[in-house]
Design a protein around this motif. Structure first.
Motif, PDB file in Angstrom:
ATOM      1  N   THR A  78      28.410 -17.497   0.415  1.00  0.00           N
ATOM      2  CA  THR A  78      28.480 -19.306   0.890  1.00  0.00           C
ATOM      3  C   THR A  78      27.635 -20.052   1.365  1.00  0.00           C
ATOM      4  O   THR A  78      28.992 -19.802   2.983  1.00  0.00           O
ATOM      5  CB  THR A  78      29.162 -19.991  -0.613  1.00  0.00           C
ATOM      6  N   SER A  79      27.467 -21.147   1.510  1.00  0.00           N
ATOM      7  CA  SER A  79      27.270 -22.018   2.677  1.00  0.00           C
ATOM      8  C   SER A  79      26.526 -23.133   2.082  1.00  0.00           C
ATOM      9  O   SER A  79      25.522 -23.581   0.742  1.00  0.00           O
ATOM     10  CB  SER A  79      26.040 -21.791   4.053  1.00  0.00           C
ATOM     11  N   PHE A  80      27.556 -24.625   2.472  1.00  0.00           N
ATOM     12  CA  PHE A  80      27.371 -25.575   1.548  1.00  0.00           C
ATOM     13  C   PHE A  80      27.787 -26.929   2.310  1.00  0.00           C
ATOM     14  O   PHE A  80      28.352 -26.889   3.086  1.00  0.00           O
ATOM     15  CB  PHE A  80      28.176 -25.999   0.539  1.00  0.00           C
ATOM     16  N   GLU A  81      27.281 -28.114   2.023  1.00  0.00           N
ATOM     17  CA  GLU A  81      27.687 -29.650   2.737  1.00  0.00           C
ATOM     18  C   GLU A  81      29.015 -30.368   1.946  1.00  0.00           C
ATOM     19  O   GLU A  81      28.051 -30.842   0.330  1.00  0.00           O
ATOM     20  CB  GLU A  81      26.923 -29.744   3.795  1.00  0.00           C
ATOM     21  N   VAL A  82      29.742 -30.210   2.444  1.00  0.00           N
ATOM     22  CA  VAL A  82      30.068 -31.775   1.591  1.00  0.00           C
ATOM     23  C   VAL A  82      31.276 -32.946   2.773  1.00  0.00           C
ATOM     24  O   VAL A  82      31.799 -32.188   3.653  1.00  0.00           O
ATOM     25  CB  VAL A  82      31.696 -31.084   0.549  1.00  0.00           C
ATOM     26  N   ASP A  83      31.320 -33.588   2.080  1.00  0.00           N
ATOM     27  CA  ASP A  83      32.011 -34.835   3.092  1.00  0.00           C
ATOM     28  C   ASP A  83      31.774 -34.944   4.539  1.00  0.00           C
ATOM     29  O   ASP A  83      32.671 -34.999   5.366  1.00  0.00           O
ATOM     30  CB  ASP A  83      33.089 -35.100   2.713  1.00  0.00           C
ATOM     31  N   GLY A  84      30.145 -34.488   4.839  1.00  0.00           N
ATOM     32  CA  GLY A  84      29.637 -34.052   6.410  1.00  0.00           C
ATOM     33  C   GLY A  84      30.891 -33.057   7.377  1.00  0.00           C
ATOM     34  O   GLY A  84      30.590 -32.971   8.332  1.00  0.00           O
ATOM     35  N   ILE A  85      30.995 -31.949   6.246  1.00  0.00           N
ATOM     36  CA  ILE A  85      31.373 -31.115   6.726  1.00  0.00           C
ATOM     37  C   ILE A  85      30.955 -29.752   5.994  1.00  0.00           C
ATOM     38  O   ILE A  85      30.698 -29.328   4.832  1.00  0.00           O
ATOM     39  CB  ILE A  85      33.433 -30.454   6.212  1.00  0.00           C
ATOM     40  N   ARG A  86      29.891 -29.039   6.904  1.00  0.00           N
ATOM     41  CA  ARG A  86      28.970 -27.645   6.437  1.00  0.00           C
ATOM     42  C   ARG A  86      30.178 -26.515   6.609  1.00  0.00           C
ATOM     43  O   ARG A  86      30.716 -26.455   7.275  1.00  0.00           O
ATOM     44  CB  ARG A  86      28.363 -27.555   7.393  1.00  0.00           C
ATOM     45  N   MET A  87      30.339 -26.007   5.409  1.00  0.00           N
ATOM     46  CA  MET A  87      31.350 -24.976   4.582  1.00  0.00           C
ATOM     47  C   MET A  87      30.594 -23.984   4.831  1.00  0.00           C
ATOM     48  O   MET A  87      29.293 -23.437   4.165  1.00  0.00           O
ATOM     49  CB  MET A  87      32.032 -25.132   3.810  1.00  0.00           C
ATOM     50  N   ALA A  88      30.887 -22.163   5.174  1.00  0.00           N
ATOM     51  CA  ALA A  88      30.058 -21.070   4.816  1.00  0.00           C
ATOM     52  C   ALA A  88      31.133 -20.372   4.768  1.00  0.00           C
ATOM     53  O   ALA A  88      32.721 -20.567   5.497  1.00  0.00           O
ATOM     54  CB  ALA A  88      29.937 -20.371   6.702  1.00  0.00           C
ATOM     55  N   TYR A  89      31.019 -19.280   4.286  1.00  0.00           N
ATOM     56  CA  TYR A  89      31.899 -17.736   3.526  1.00  0.00           C
ATOM     57  C   TYR A  89      31.705 -16.655   3.454  1.00  0.00           C
ATOM     58  O   TYR A  89      30.596 -17.120   3.241  1.00  0.00           O
ATOM     59  CB  TYR A  89      32.986 -18.705   2.335  1.00  0.00           C
ATOM     60  N   VAL A  90      32.252 -16.170   4.022  1.00  0.00           N
ATOM     61  CA  VAL A  90      31.762 -14.596   4.014  1.00  0.00           C
ATOM     62  C   VAL A  90      32.903 -13.943   2.988  1.00  0.00           C
ATOM     63  O   VAL A  90      33.936 -14.346   3.691  1.00  0.00           O
ATOM     64  CB  VAL A  90      31.626 -13.469   5.087  1.00  0.00           C
TER      65      VAL A  90
END
Length: 154
Positions: A78-90
């Motif tokens: 998954t990849s998304f952005e919240v509060d100016g933070i790009r997050m990615a998970y594997v």
């Protein structure tokens, strides 16, 4: 096909091939609960084959920052952005979860986190490089985690 992770009714959907599927599902649900409570974000995962660019980004950071290649097959991303933070998970078949927190603005926090599902051994490629702290989770049991700070630009 995308799957919105339900942290109230934990499911192993997409993780069935993992020998620690129940614990990995709990770990995934734990992350979903965090993002829902803190950011009102619905944590949605997809099979790795449907979003190879997410895996490629995470793999590039691991390789360039620490020369790490994960041996276990990746199951979901998954990849998304919240509060100016790009997050990615594997999420990997072994029970490993890797997340990348990358603040978009220069000077912000940027790190790679590793979480191990209850019942899995520390992967060989991480064992000699990191010490893992333990934390309890109602959804995931005992989670072992570690991280490193990202120094480069990605």
């Amino acid at each position: 096909m995308p799957y919105a992770v339900d942290f109230k009714d934990v499911s192993t959907v997409g993780l069935e091939s993992s020998p620690v599927a129940d614990a990995l599902a709990g770990l995934r649900a734990n992350e979903a609960r965090y993002f829902k409570n803190k950011y009102d974000h619905t944590f949605t995962v997809t099979p790795t084959a449907e979003a190879p660019e997410v895996l490629a980004w995470v793999n590039r950071i691991l390789a360039e920052e620490r020369d790490i290649v994960i041996a276990s097959p990746p199951l979901e991303v998954t990849s998304f952005e919240v509060d100016g933070i790009r997050m990615a998970y594997v999420f990997y078949q072994s029970g490993l979860s890797i997340n990348v927190m990358y603040t978009v603005q220069d000077g912000g926090k940027r790190a790679v986190g590793f979480k191990l599902s209850e019942g899995m051994d520390v992967p060989e490629e991480l064992a000699s490089r990191f010490k893992f702290a333990r934390q309890k989770s109602k959804l995931a049991g005992e989670i072992r985690g570690s991280f490193f700070v990202i120094k480069g630009e990605y």
